[in-house]
Design an enzyme around this catalytic site. Sequence first.
Site, PDB file in Angstrom:
ATOM      1  CB  SER A 105      94.038  47.266   8.030  1.00  0.00           C
ATOM      2  OG  SER A 105      94.528  47.805   6.824  1.00  0.00           O
ATOM      3  CE1 TYR A 133      97.630  44.652   0.526  1.00  0.00           C
ATOM      4  CE2 TYR A 133      97.217  46.385   2.114  1.00  0.00           C
ATOM      5  CZ  TYR A 133      96.744  45.438   1.221  1.00  0.00           C
ATOM      6  OH  TYR A 133      95.402  45.283   1.022  1.00  0.00           O
ATOM      7  CB  THR A 159      97.781  41.252   2.180  1.00  0.00           C
ATOM      8  OG1 THR A 159      97.163  41.343   3.464  1.00  0.00           O
ATOM      9  CG2 THR A 159      96.712  41.151   1.106  1.00  0.00           C
ATOM     10  CE  LYS A 229      93.036  39.251   4.610  1.00  0.00           C
ATOM     11  NZ  LYS A 229      92.886  40.159   3.458  1.00  0.00           N
ATOM     12  CG  HIS A 253      91.765  41.791  -0.662  1.00  0.00           C
ATOM     13  ND1 HIS A 253      93.120  41.869  -0.526  1.00  0.00           N
ATOM     14  CD2 HIS A 253      91.292  42.971  -0.184  1.00  0.00           C
ATOM     15  CE1 HIS A 253      93.455  43.048  -0.010  1.00  0.00           C
ATOM     16  NE2 HIS A 253      92.355  43.737   0.218  1.00  0.00           N
TER      17      HIS A 253
HETATM   18  C1  LIG Z   1      86.576  47.898   3.230  1.00  0.00           C
HETATM   19  C2  LIG Z   1      87.590  46.798   3.202  1.00  0.00           C
HETATM   20  C3  LIG Z   1      88.925  47.103   3.421  1.00  0.00           C
HETATM   21  C4  LIG Z   1      89.875  46.079   3.414  1.00  0.00           C
HETATM   22  N1  LIG Z   1      91.160  46.390   3.702  1.00  0.00           N
HETATM   23  C5  LIG Z   1      92.074  45.404   3.739  1.00  0.00           C
HETATM   24  C6  LIG Z   1      93.420  45.691   4.075  1.00  0.00           C
HETATM   25  O1  LIG Z   1      93.774  46.823   4.377  1.00  0.00           O
HETATM   26  N2  LIG Z   1      94.292  44.659   4.056  1.00  0.00           N
HETATM   27  C7  LIG Z   1      93.934  43.384   3.740  1.00  0.00           C
HETATM   28  O2  LIG Z   1      94.759  42.489   3.715  1.00  0.00           O
HETATM   29  N3  LIG Z   1      92.651  43.076   3.448  1.00  0.00           N
HETATM   30  C8  LIG Z   1      91.735  44.055   3.444  1.00  0.00           C
HETATM   31  N4  LIG Z   1      90.437  43.749   3.164  1.00  0.00           N
HETATM   32  C9  LIG Z   1      90.048  42.341   2.963  1.00  0.00           C
HETATM   33  C10 LIG Z   1      89.640  41.687   4.298  1.00  0.00           C
HETATM   34  O3  LIG Z   1      90.753  41.462   5.103  1.00  0.00           O
HETATM   35  C11 LIG Z   1      88.939  40.335   4.095  1.00  0.00           C
HETATM   36  O4  LIG Z   1      89.731  39.540   3.248  1.00  0.00           O
HETATM   37  C12 LIG Z   1      87.539  40.437   3.547  1.00  0.00           C
HETATM   38  O5  LIG Z   1      86.882  41.599   3.992  1.00  0.00           O
HETATM   39  C13 LIG Z   1      86.730  39.211   3.974  1.00  0.00           C
HETATM   40  O6  LIG Z   1      85.498  39.211   3.396  1.00  0.00           O
HETATM   41  P1  LIG Z   1      84.133  39.690   4.126  1.00  0.00           P
HETATM   42  O7  LIG Z   1      84.170  41.188   4.104  1.00  0.00           O
HETATM   43  O8  LIG Z   1      83.100  39.117   3.231  1.00  0.00           O
HETATM   44  O9  LIG Z   1      84.092  39.132   5.507  1.00  0.00           O
HETATM   45  C14 LIG Z   1      89.468  44.753   3.158  1.00  0.00           C
HETATM   46  C15 LIG Z   1      88.130  44.466   2.943  1.00  0.00           C
HETATM   47  C16 LIG Z   1      87.184  45.460   2.966  1.00  0.00           C
HETATM   48  C17 LIG Z   1      85.739  45.105   2.757  1.00  0.00           C
HETATM   49  C1  LIG Z   2      94.028  50.830   1.332  1.00  0.00           C
HETATM   50  C2  LIG Z   2      93.691  49.542   0.659  1.00  0.00           C
HETATM   51  C3  LIG Z   2      94.936  48.942   0.102  1.00  0.00           C
HETATM   52  C4  LIG Z   2      92.973  48.639   1.592  1.00  0.00           C
HETATM   53  C5  LIG Z   2      92.446  47.383   0.962  1.00  0.00           C
HETATM   54  O1  LIG Z   2      93.100  46.381   0.953  1.00  0.00           O
HETATM   55  C6  LIG Z   2      91.100  47.348   0.394  1.00  0.00           C
HETATM   56  O2  LIG Z   2      90.429  48.389   0.333  1.00  0.00           O
HETATM   57  O3  LIG Z   2      90.670  46.255  -0.002  1.00  0.00           O
END
Ligand SMILES: Cc1cc2nc3c(=O)[nH]c(=O)nc-3n(C[C@H](O)[C@H](O)[C@H](O)COP(=O)(O)O)c2cc1C
Ligand SMILES: CC(C)CC(=O)C(=O)O
Length: 364
Positions: A105, A133, A159, A229, A253
């Site tokens: 990330s 991003y 993303t 994404k 997401h």
């Molecule tokens: C705590 C958390 C932080 C995330 N941070 C990002 C991120 O920084 N960038 C991003 O593109 N997606 C982020 N995502 C989305 C994940 O890449 C992904 O799409 C998602 O977690 C998939 O679903 P799952 O948790 O059910 O496997 C985040 C998801 C979670 C749960």
């Molecule tokens: C710092 C955030 C933008 C990270 C994220 O994508 C999320 O928490 O779902």
Amino acid sequence: MNRAPDDAHRHARALLDPVHYDYFAGGAGREVALDENERAFRRLALLPRVLRGAASRDTAVTLLGDRSRMPVLVAPTAFHRLAHPEGELATARAAAAAGTVLIASMAATTAIGEITAAARSVRPEAAVWFQLYLQPEPEVTGALVRRAEEAGCTALVVTVDSPVRGRHGRDERHGFHDLPPGLAAENMRDLPGTAPGGAAVRPIAMSSALSWEHVRRLRATTPLPVLLKGVLHPEDARRAVAEGVDGLVVSNHGGRQLDAAPATVEALPRIVEAVAGRLPVLLDGGVRTGCDVAVALALGATAVAVGRPVVWGLAADGERGVRDVLEWFRSDFDQALALCGGARPADLTADLVVRRGGVGSGAW
Ligand SMILES: Cc1cc2nc3c(=O)[nH]c(=O)nc-3n(C[C@H](O)[C@H](O)[C@H](O)COP(=O)(O)O)c2cc1C
Ligand SMILES: CC(C)CC(=O)C(=O)O
């Protein structure tokens, strides 16, 4: 011991600060999309084939030139040091040891160069992709891309589902808006527009002004393959093909952006149809078992990615916890593949997937 994601989740929940647990676990709005991601997999069944003489199996896939021992990648999730003191370094070492691709990330609490170094310390050919991003200022995006290139990342995952940030009720209730002192989004340090010296960390901007033009500009400035994404609409998938994008991640997401978004496995078939084999299509959201992986592959995904299960493994037991979760996914997928009569991921075809209650007379 290979720890199933559900066990890791229980351990993580018991160990984490409840505010941080809710940050990781929560979703947007009423958490409909979050819940539906997992539920939609349960509504689907696999029709196994028999007597296919598949004596040995190979779960590996190749994605944009990177080989992964399994079609299960690590989705980009922010702030791993909230889950464990070793944070992304532990995740990177575990993903490398498990032989899979880590999508790091941009909001990591460890700089990308340190993440790739940790992965390569375990396995020199370990693949790390960088999630990006796009920032409103081209020079800031450019500096982030250079960092990813210099760190040896082999793809950029842009993303595109976050023109604004989703409203996370759990975080609002806790008043959780900032990292605690001592932790920062390390990739955002020392970027153009901030004073040099390492003290200033830029906030990550979400911009609703982004367009295909920004993607085009990005592609012109880097030799790295670019995946998008957060694509759910088939027209956007067709456009991505026309624009020369290198891959798609079907994602909502993890239910953290548009709460009315469909479950990703329900959106997948139309995206696969629109892309018609011209690009690799990945999926994330709600993948919790090897059977879920098999269903997604049968519906046309080249691979899936898992987000929260990795965070739970990290919180439960650091590097070892992440490795256990990833190894569990590999063996559980191998088991599902075998039980479907397959020898390799490509043997999982769309005719194997049916809706529960929808076979024949629907009697079962
Ligand atoms: C705590 C958390 C932080 C995330 N941070 C990002 C991120 O920084 N960038 C991003 O593109 N997606 C982020 N995502 C989305 C994940 O890449 C992904 O799409 C998602 O977690 C998939 O679903 P799952 O948790 O059910 O496997 C985040 C998801 C979670 C749960
Ligand atoms: C710092 C955030 C933008 C990270 C994220 O994508 C999320 O928490 O779902």
